[in-house]
Design a protein around this motif. Structure first.
Motif, PDB file in Angstrom:
ATOM      1  N   HIS A  13      -1.971  48.288  16.286  1.00 22.20           N
ATOM      2  CA  HIS A  13      -2.016  49.751  16.339  1.00 22.20           C
ATOM      3  C   HIS A  13      -1.980  50.235  17.790  1.00 22.20           C
ATOM      4  O   HIS A  13      -1.188  51.124  18.141  1.00 22.20           O
ATOM      5  CB  HIS A  13      -3.305  50.222  15.646  1.00 22.20           C
ATOM      6  CG  HIS A  13      -3.384  51.700  15.457  1.00 22.20           C
ATOM      7  ND1 HIS A  13      -2.911  52.334  14.327  1.00 22.20           N
ATOM      8  CD2 HIS A  13      -3.886  52.680  16.255  1.00 22.20           C
ATOM      9  CE1 HIS A  13      -3.121  53.630  14.433  1.00 22.20           C
ATOM     10  NE2 HIS A  13      -3.704  53.867  15.593  1.00 22.20           N
ATOM     11  N   GLU A  14      -2.807  49.624  18.642  1.00 22.62           N
ATOM     12  CA  GLU A  14      -2.851  50.024  20.040  1.00 22.62           C
ATOM     13  C   GLU A  14      -1.557  49.649  20.766  1.00 22.62           C
ATOM     14  O   GLU A  14      -1.065  50.410  21.612  1.00 22.62           O
ATOM     15  CB  GLU A  14      -4.051  49.375  20.733  1.00 22.62           C
ATOM     16  CG  GLU A  14      -5.389  49.966  20.334  1.00 22.62           C
ATOM     17  CD  GLU A  14      -5.491  51.441  20.650  1.00 22.62           C
ATOM     18  OE1 GLU A  14      -5.246  51.811  21.818  1.00 22.62           O
ATOM     19  OE2 GLU A  14      -5.791  52.231  19.736  1.00 22.62           O
ATOM     20  N   LEU A  17       1.013  52.235  20.029  1.00 21.96           N
ATOM     21  CA  LEU A  17       0.785  53.460  20.784  1.00 21.96           C
ATOM     22  C   LEU A  17       1.208  53.283  22.241  1.00 21.96           C
ATOM     23  O   LEU A  17       1.801  54.185  22.841  1.00 21.96           O
ATOM     24  CB  LEU A  17      -0.687  53.871  20.702  1.00 21.96           C
ATOM     25  CG  LEU A  17      -1.156  54.406  19.344  1.00 21.96           C
ATOM     26  CD1 LEU A  17      -2.663  54.648  19.359  1.00 21.96           C
ATOM     27  CD2 LEU A  17      -0.423  55.691  18.976  1.00 21.96           C
ATOM     28  N   ALA A  61      -0.553  60.851  16.977  1.00 20.14           N
ATOM     29  CA  ALA A  61      -1.593  59.845  17.191  1.00 20.14           C
ATOM     30  C   ALA A  61      -1.713  59.501  18.673  1.00 20.14           C
ATOM     31  O   ALA A  61      -2.822  59.268  19.187  1.00 20.14           O
ATOM     32  CB  ALA A  61      -1.282  58.591  16.379  1.00 20.14           C
ATOM     33  N   GLU A  64      -3.581  62.270  20.215  1.00 27.19           N
ATOM     34  CA  GLU A  64      -4.993  62.191  19.825  1.00 27.19           C
ATOM     35  C   GLU A  64      -5.728  61.169  20.696  1.00 27.19           C
ATOM     36  O   GLU A  64      -6.866  61.387  21.116  1.00 27.19           O
ATOM     37  CB  GLU A  64      -5.101  61.787  18.349  1.00 27.19           C
ATOM     38  CG  GLU A  64      -4.563  62.824  17.371  1.00 27.19           C
ATOM     39  CD  GLU A  64      -5.575  63.905  17.056  1.00 27.19           C
ATOM     40  OE1 GLU A  64      -6.714  63.829  17.553  1.00 27.19           O
ATOM     41  OE2 GLU A  64      -5.233  64.833  16.312  1.00 27.19           O
ATOM     42  N   ARG A  65      -5.082  60.035  20.946  1.00 29.36           N
ATOM     43  CA  ARG A  65      -5.732  58.999  21.759  1.00 29.36           C
ATOM     44  C   ARG A  65      -5.986  59.503  23.166  1.00 29.36           C
ATOM     45  O   ARG A  65      -7.074  59.297  23.728  1.00 29.36           O
ATOM     46  CB  ARG A  65      -4.883  57.727  21.788  1.00 29.36           C
ATOM     47  CG  ARG A  65      -5.558  56.585  22.539  1.00 29.36           C
ATOM     48  CD  ARG A  65      -4.768  55.292  22.506  1.00 29.36           C
ATOM     49  NE  ARG A  65      -3.558  55.343  23.328  1.00 29.36           N
ATOM     50  CZ  ARG A  65      -2.843  54.263  23.659  1.00 29.36           C
ATOM     51  NH1 ARG A  65      -3.197  53.071  23.198  1.00 29.36           N
ATOM     52  NH2 ARG A  65      -1.754  54.371  24.403  1.00 29.36           N
ATOM     53  N   ARG A  66      -5.005  60.157  23.738  1.00 33.31           N
ATOM     54  CA  ARG A  66      -5.179  60.672  25.096  1.00 33.31           C
ATOM     55  C   ARG A  66      -6.271  61.741  25.148  1.00 33.31           C
ATOM     56  O   ARG A  66      -7.115  61.741  26.046  1.00 33.31           O
ATOM     57  CB  ARG A  66      -3.853  61.252  25.602  1.00 33.31           C
ATOM     58  CG  ARG A  66      -3.922  61.734  27.045  1.00 33.31           C
ATOM     59  CD  ARG A  66      -2.542  61.999  27.609  1.00 33.31           C
ATOM     60  NE  ARG A  66      -2.639  62.373  29.006  1.00 33.31           N
ATOM     61  CZ  ARG A  66      -2.732  63.633  29.429  1.00 33.31           C
ATOM     62  NH1 ARG A  66      -2.727  64.624  28.554  1.00 33.31           N
ATOM     63  NH2 ARG A  66      -2.831  63.912  30.717  1.00 33.31           N
ATOM     64  N   ARG A  69      -9.770  60.188  24.955  1.00 29.88           N
ATOM     65  CA  ARG A  69     -10.208  59.588  26.214  1.00 29.88           C
ATOM     66  C   ARG A  69     -10.627  60.663  27.217  1.00 29.88           C
ATOM     67  O   ARG A  69     -11.638  60.516  27.929  1.00 29.88           O
ATOM     68  CB  ARG A  69      -9.078  58.731  26.792  1.00 29.88           C
ATOM     69  CG  ARG A  69      -8.803  57.462  25.987  1.00 29.88           C
ATOM     70  CD  ARG A  69      -7.576  56.734  26.485  1.00 29.88           C
ATOM     71  NE  ARG A  69      -7.375  55.471  25.773  1.00 29.88           N
ATOM     72  CZ  ARG A  69      -6.315  54.681  25.940  1.00 29.88           C
ATOM     73  NH1 ARG A  69      -5.365  55.018  26.808  1.00 29.88           N
ATOM     74  NH2 ARG A  69      -6.203  53.550  25.256  1.00 29.88           N
TER      75      ARG A  69
END
Length: 217
Positions: A13-14, A17, A61, A64-66, A69
């Motif tokens: 998944h990572e 991304l 997504a 969302e990750r950024r 963080r």
């Protein structure tokens, strides 16, 4: 699902991304393809769709990750109060504004959202989640100060989020118009200006007021 399988899935998944971030940065949102993202990640196209059902969801997504963080950093700084968090907020805005691919990708995604109702709905949902986090941070700071604001926490969250996006655009096109600390200084002034003055002291009950010309016993 066993622990090892879950860990492998999380790593994939990572990796997806990370690959998407690279491809979107190089190609832009419109030209980026799921096939190229899969090749960059070293997985099959089917694996991409197993984790993200569409390119739109993959892009959101990534955003969302950024955001997660950035908010984690800001939240940690807020422990010391808003003033302590201001430098981190300024750095985050500058990181986006001064990065060609981040600023351009954000603008391209916004235009695509206007043309594609499906992607527009995905992006709007992301913005609502960002807004909710910002609003909660405003409420946290207001409660820490023990004050009330002349606007709702949600309204302040909306203004703060819109201010950040607008300053990113201005900084990208005309860097000289947006000093490095403008975002933080403006937010500080906004919060101070919105603080409602304390209520006047309550008048004593009529029975407790001295009557002109009377003499206390």
């Amino acid at each position: 699902m066993s622990g090892s399988r879950a860990a492998a899935k999380a790593r994939t998944h990572e990796n997806l991304l990370d690959a998407a971030a690279t491809v979107f940065a190089e190609r832009g949102y419109g030209a980026a393809s799921v096939e190229e993202i899969a090749r960059t990640a070293g997985v099959s196209v089917g694996s991409v769709y197993a984790h993200f059902t569409s390119k739109e969801k993959l892009f959101v997504a990534l955003m969302e990750r950024r955001s997660a963080r950035e908010f984690a950093t800001a939240q940690a700084e807020l422990v010391g109060g808003f003033e302590a968090a201001v430098p981190a907020l300024d750095r985050q805005l500058l990181a986006e504004a001064d990065s060609a691919h981040l600023a351009e990708l954000g603008a391209e995604a916004w235009l695509h959202a206007l043309r594609s109702p499906a992607f527009g709905a995905e992006l709007a949902a992301h913005h609502r989640r960002v807004h909710d986090v910002v609003t909660a941070m405003v409420a946290q700071e207001r409660e820490r100060r023990g004050t009330t604001l002349s606007m709702s926490d949600s309204e302040v969250g909306t203004v703060a989020t819109a201010l950040a996006r607008g300053l990113v655009q201005y900084r990208r096109l005309s860097p000289e118009t947006v000093p490095d600390d403008l975002f933080g200084r403006t937010l500080t002034a906004l919060l101070r200006g919105l603080e409602a003055p304390p209520p006047p002291p309550a008048s004593p009950p009529a029975s407790d007021r001295a009557v002109p010309g009377s003499v206390d016993a």
